[in-house]
Design an enzyme around this catalytic site. Structure first.
Site, PDB file in Angstrom:
ATOM      1  N   ARG A  27     -30.328   2.695  -1.614  1.00 29.07           N
ATOM      2  CA  ARG A  27     -29.069   2.155  -2.083  1.00 29.07           C
ATOM      3  C   ARG A  27     -29.042   0.733  -1.412  1.00 29.07           C
ATOM      4  O   ARG A  27     -29.588   0.632  -0.188  1.00 29.07           O
ATOM      5  CB  ARG A  27     -27.980   3.113  -1.495  1.00 29.07           C
ATOM      6  N   HIS A  65     -19.345   8.656   2.052  1.00 30.04           N
ATOM      7  CA  HIS A  65     -20.319   7.681   2.041  1.00 30.04           C
ATOM      8  C   HIS A  65     -21.413   7.854   3.447  1.00 30.04           C
ATOM      9  O   HIS A  65     -21.027   8.572   4.035  1.00 30.04           O
ATOM     10  CB  HIS A  65     -19.510   6.045   2.323  1.00 30.04           C
ATOM     11  N   ALA A  92      -6.102  -2.037  -4.137  1.00 30.10           N
ATOM     12  CA  ALA A  92      -5.592  -0.701  -4.226  1.00 30.10           C
ATOM     13  C   ALA A  92      -6.164   0.234  -5.582  1.00 30.10           C
ATOM     14  O   ALA A  92      -6.200  -0.437  -6.665  1.00 30.10           O
ATOM     15  CB  ALA A  92      -4.032  -0.603  -4.418  1.00 30.10           C
ATOM     16  N   LYS A 150     -13.019   0.844 -13.929  1.00 32.21           N
ATOM     17  CA  LYS A 150     -13.130  -0.544 -13.509  1.00 32.21           C
ATOM     18  C   LYS A 150     -13.440  -1.204 -14.579  1.00 32.21           C
ATOM     19  O   LYS A 150     -13.384  -2.753 -14.318  1.00 32.21           O
ATOM     20  CB  LYS A 150     -14.288  -0.500 -12.417  1.00 32.21           C
ATOM     21  N   GLY A 197     -27.211  13.298 -11.492  1.00 29.40           N
ATOM     22  CA  GLY A 197     -26.579  11.954 -11.817  1.00 29.40           C
ATOM     23  C   GLY A 197     -26.935  10.903 -10.751  1.00 29.40           C
ATOM     24  O   GLY A 197     -26.761   9.744 -11.085  1.00 29.40           O
ATOM     25  N   ASP A 198     -27.740  11.328  -9.910  1.00 35.11           N
ATOM     26  CA  ASP A 198     -27.962  10.341  -8.603  1.00 35.11           C
ATOM     27  C   ASP A 198     -29.449   9.480  -9.081  1.00 35.11           C
ATOM     28  O   ASP A 198     -30.401   9.936  -9.607  1.00 35.11           O
ATOM     29  CB  ASP A 198     -28.512  10.865  -7.442  1.00 35.11           C
ATOM     30  N   ASP A 200       0.805  -1.180   0.038  1.00 34.40           N
ATOM     31  CA  ASP A 200      -0.074  -0.100   0.063  1.00 34.40           C
ATOM     32  C   ASP A 200       0.904   1.020   0.078  1.00 34.40           C
ATOM     33  O   ASP A 200       1.873   1.394   0.831  1.00 34.40           O
ATOM     34  CB  ASP A 200      -0.893   0.167   1.191  1.00 34.40           C
ATOM     35  N   THR A 235      -4.071   6.914   0.641  1.00 34.08           N
ATOM     36  CA  THR A 235      -5.569   6.926   1.232  1.00 34.08           C
ATOM     37  C   THR A 235      -5.699   6.153   2.379  1.00 34.08           C
ATOM     38  O   THR A 235      -6.664   6.050   2.948  1.00 34.08           O
ATOM     39  CB  THR A 235      -6.510   7.041   0.309  1.00 34.08           C
ATOM     40  N   TYR A 279     -14.575   6.976 -12.981  1.00 31.90           N
ATOM     41  CA  TYR A 279     -14.055   6.057 -12.034  1.00 31.90           C
ATOM     42  C   TYR A 279     -14.755   4.671 -12.490  1.00 31.90           C
ATOM     43  O   TYR A 279     -14.012   3.647 -12.568  1.00 31.90           O
ATOM     44  CB  TYR A 279     -14.684   6.477 -10.435  1.00 31.90           C
TER      45      TYR A 279
HETATM   46  N1  NAD Z   1     -15.945   1.382  -0.221  1.00 37.02           N
HETATM   47  C1  NAD Z   1     -16.917   1.231  -0.866  1.00 37.02           C
HETATM   48  O1  NAD Z   1     -18.160   1.278  -0.608  1.00 37.02           O
HETATM   49  C2  NAD Z   1     -16.392   0.711  -2.210  1.00 37.02           C
HETATM   50  C3  NAD Z   1     -17.636   0.277  -3.108  1.00 37.02           C
HETATM   51  C4  NAD Z   1     -17.075  -0.248  -4.539  1.00 37.02           C
HETATM   52  C5  NAD Z   1     -16.088  -0.456  -4.852  1.00 37.02           C
HETATM   53  N2  NAD Z   1     -14.936  -0.214  -4.015  1.00 37.02           N
HETATM   54  C6  NAD Z   1     -13.578  -0.717  -4.422  1.00 37.02           C
HETATM   55  O2  NAD Z   1     -12.957  -1.247  -3.108  1.00 37.02           O
HETATM   56  C7  NAD Z   1     -11.607  -0.926  -3.157  1.00 37.02           C
HETATM   57  C8  NAD Z   1     -11.118  -0.542  -1.698  1.00 37.02           C
HETATM   58  O3  NAD Z   1     -11.972   0.750  -1.394  1.00 37.02           O
HETATM   59  P1  NAD Z   1     -11.735   1.294   0.071  1.00 37.02           P
HETATM   60  O4  NAD Z   1     -13.227   2.042   0.350  1.00 37.02           O
HETATM   61  O5  NAD Z   1     -11.259   0.458   1.041  1.00 37.02           O
HETATM   62  O6  NAD Z   1     -10.764   2.518  -0.246  1.00 37.02           O
HETATM   63  P2  NAD Z   1      -9.536   3.030   0.455  1.00 37.02           P
HETATM   64  O7  NAD Z   1      -9.191   4.269  -0.210  1.00 37.02           O
HETATM   65  O8  NAD Z   1      -9.667   3.108   2.063  1.00 37.02           O
HETATM   66  O9  NAD Z   1      -8.468   1.909   0.250  1.00 37.02           O
HETATM   67  C9  NAD Z   1      -7.638   1.736  -0.795  1.00 37.02           C
HETATM   68  C10 NAD Z   1      -6.079   1.418  -0.621  1.00 37.02           C
HETATM   69  O10 NAD Z   1      -5.212   1.659  -1.623  1.00 37.02           O
HETATM   70  C11 NAD Z   1      -4.133   2.058  -1.601  1.00 37.02           C
HETATM   71  N3  NAD Z   1      -3.651   2.606  -2.978  1.00 37.02           N
HETATM   72  C12 NAD Z   1      -4.205   3.304  -3.894  1.00 37.02           C
HETATM   73  N4  NAD Z   1      -3.405   3.271  -4.954  1.00 37.02           N
HETATM   74  C13 NAD Z   1      -2.573   2.492  -4.794  1.00 37.02           C
HETATM   75  C14 NAD Z   1      -1.338   2.208  -5.533  1.00 37.02           C
HETATM   76  N5  NAD Z   1      -1.002   2.552  -6.908  1.00 37.02           N
HETATM   77  N6  NAD Z   1      -0.298   1.480  -4.953  1.00 37.02           N
HETATM   78  C15 NAD Z   1      -0.526   1.163  -3.708  1.00 37.02           C
HETATM   79  N7  NAD Z   1      -1.628   1.193  -2.887  1.00 37.02           N
HETATM   80  C16 NAD Z   1      -2.484   2.079  -3.330  1.00 37.02           C
HETATM   81  C17 NAD Z   1      -4.516   3.361  -0.684  1.00 37.02           C
HETATM   82  O11 NAD Z   1      -3.389   4.063   0.101  1.00 37.02           O
HETATM   83  C18 NAD Z   1      -5.653   2.761   0.298  1.00 37.02           C
HETATM   84  O12 NAD Z   1      -5.184   2.283   1.282  1.00 37.02           O
HETATM   85  C19 NAD Z   1     -11.244  -0.104  -4.219  1.00 37.02           C
HETATM   86  O13 NAD Z   1     -10.919  -0.483  -5.421  1.00 37.02           O
HETATM   87  C20 NAD Z   1     -12.553   0.558  -4.594  1.00 37.02           C
HETATM   88  O14 NAD Z   1     -12.854   1.097  -5.990  1.00 37.02           O
HETATM   89  C21 NAD Z   1     -15.120   0.167  -2.648  1.00 37.02           C
END
Ligand code: NAD
Length: 323
Positions: free
Chosen positions: A220, A189, A71, A142, A282-283, A31, A35, A138
């Site tokens: 949702r 969120h 990530a 994906k 957009g919602d 990581d 974030t 975004y």
């Molecule tokens: N939280 C949600 O409700 C939700 C919903 C749908 C999809 N997602 C997906 O789930 C995954 C995790 O989401 P989250 O809410 O835990 O986000 P988050 O931001 O808490 O976690 C993402 C982590 O990835 C790390 N990171 C980002 N880019 C990086 C890179 N290039 N190299 C190394 N580390 C990197 C960040 O430092 C962070 O710790 C993401 O892929 C997100 O798109 C989340």
């Protein structure tokens, strides 16, 4: 199994890493902390601070057998403002990871995809066979990463599963009592936003009260992060060489913004002030997932209630203390 969790210092990655360790797996977290938080990495995991581009090959070469890839950048609004950043972070970094996996011979991957791939749905609940028509960069990144996984499965024999999360919420308590939860900045969120209003007394805004839903607010599909983590363990076991499976993760039913606020009121015992303001462009009125496919094929379903999500998120907030 020895597994790499990318993004394991973030919200969902840290919970899944904790669950993997509890299930007896060896976990390495990679990581860059862009974030994430170093204290979110569970005890028992090894931690490398670095980017996927710079460090994935080195970590993979240390005996990794499978990857859980969290990530990413995940803010819809930011992706509209800075699309190139999202294409680079979400697609470019994923391709760097896949290439490193191919070179080293690691071919099993579970990928965090999202409901944002579907865009504006034609019907609910949304199924995996519905068209992917993302309405923001975004979601588009994906979809592209999912396409790359399909190709790597077909061309190189990768065994891949993409999990499309709808609204993930709640916090997870490990067996040692430690809480893992959500601390995004900015927080977009709903549940943590409502809980923050309970703590600060600040009035929260409800975007739109005139949708075609029973109480006029958007609906949702929320799932508890512990349920989500369990789905990842099942997905990991289900990866098969040459195949890329895609599963929605939701509960099949949704909750309105008003219902979420009400449950948070009950859980916190606080009067949460809210006001209805204009709709956000957009919602959609209703976004709910069909999880019939993962239920039928992997035996997974969302077991935990909205109240459990709010209560656990609140317990996590309380355990962290004032910030
Ligand atoms: N939280 C949600 O409700 C939700 C919903 C749908 C999809 N997602 C997906 O789930 C995954 C995790 O989401 P989250 O809410 O835990 O986000 P988050 O931001 O808490 O976690 C993402 C982590 O990835 C790390 N990171 C980002 N880019 C990086 C890179 N290039 N190299 C190394 N580390 C990197 C960040 O430092 C962070 O710790 C993401 O892929 C997100 O798109 C989340």
């Amino acid at each position: 199994m020895r597994v790499l969790v990318t993004g394991g210092a973030g919200y969902i990655g840290s919970v899944v890493a904790a669950q993997l360790i509890a299930a007896g797996h060896e976990v390495a977290v990679l990581d860059d902390l862009s974030t994430g938080y170093p204290d979110a990495v569970p005890a028992g995991a090894t931690f490398v601070k670095g980017t996927l581009r710079d460090c994935a090959a080195e970590v993979l070469a240390d005996g990794i057998e499978a990857v859980l890839h969290f990530a990413a950048k995940a803010l819809v609004g930011e992706s509209v403002a800075e699309p190139a950043k999202y294409w680079s972070a979400n697609l470019g970094s994923t391709l760097a990871l896949l290439e490193a996996m191919r070179e080293i011979g690691v071919r099993t991957i579970v990928f965090s995809s999202t409901a944002a791939v579907y865009g504006e749905p034609e019907h609910t609940p949304i199924t995996e066979t519905d068209p992917t028509r993302p309405t923001n960069p975004y979601g588009a990144t994906k979809v592209a990463a999912d396409t790359a996984l399909t190709e790597f499965a077909r061309l190189y024999g990768f065994g891949a599963v993409s999990l499309r999360y709808f609204n993930v919420a709640g916090a997870h308590q490990a067996a040692d009592g430690r809480w893992f939860g959500e601390r995004h900045n900015p927080e977009t969120h709903l549940i943590p936003t409502v809980l923050a209003s309970a703590t600060t007394g600040r009035r929260m805004q409800v975007f739109g009260g005139d949708y075609d839903t029973p109480d006029g607010t958007c609906i949702r599909d929320y799932i508890h992060v512990t349920d989500l983590a369990e789905a990842h363990l099942r997905a990991l076991a289900a990866c098969r060489p040459g195949g890329h499976r895609i599963y929605n993760l939701g509960s099949g039913t949704g909750y309105s913004v008003r219902e979420v606020i009400e449950v948070c009121r009950e859980v916190t015992g606080s009067d949460i002030c809210s006001e209805v303001v204009a709709r956000r462009p957009g919602d959609s009125a209703v976004l709910v997932a069909s999880s019939a496919r993962i239920q039928a094929e992997l035996g997974w379903h969302a077991a935990r209630s909205l109240r459990a999500m709010a209560a656990d998120a609140w317990a996590f907030t309380q355990a962290r203390g004032p910030r």
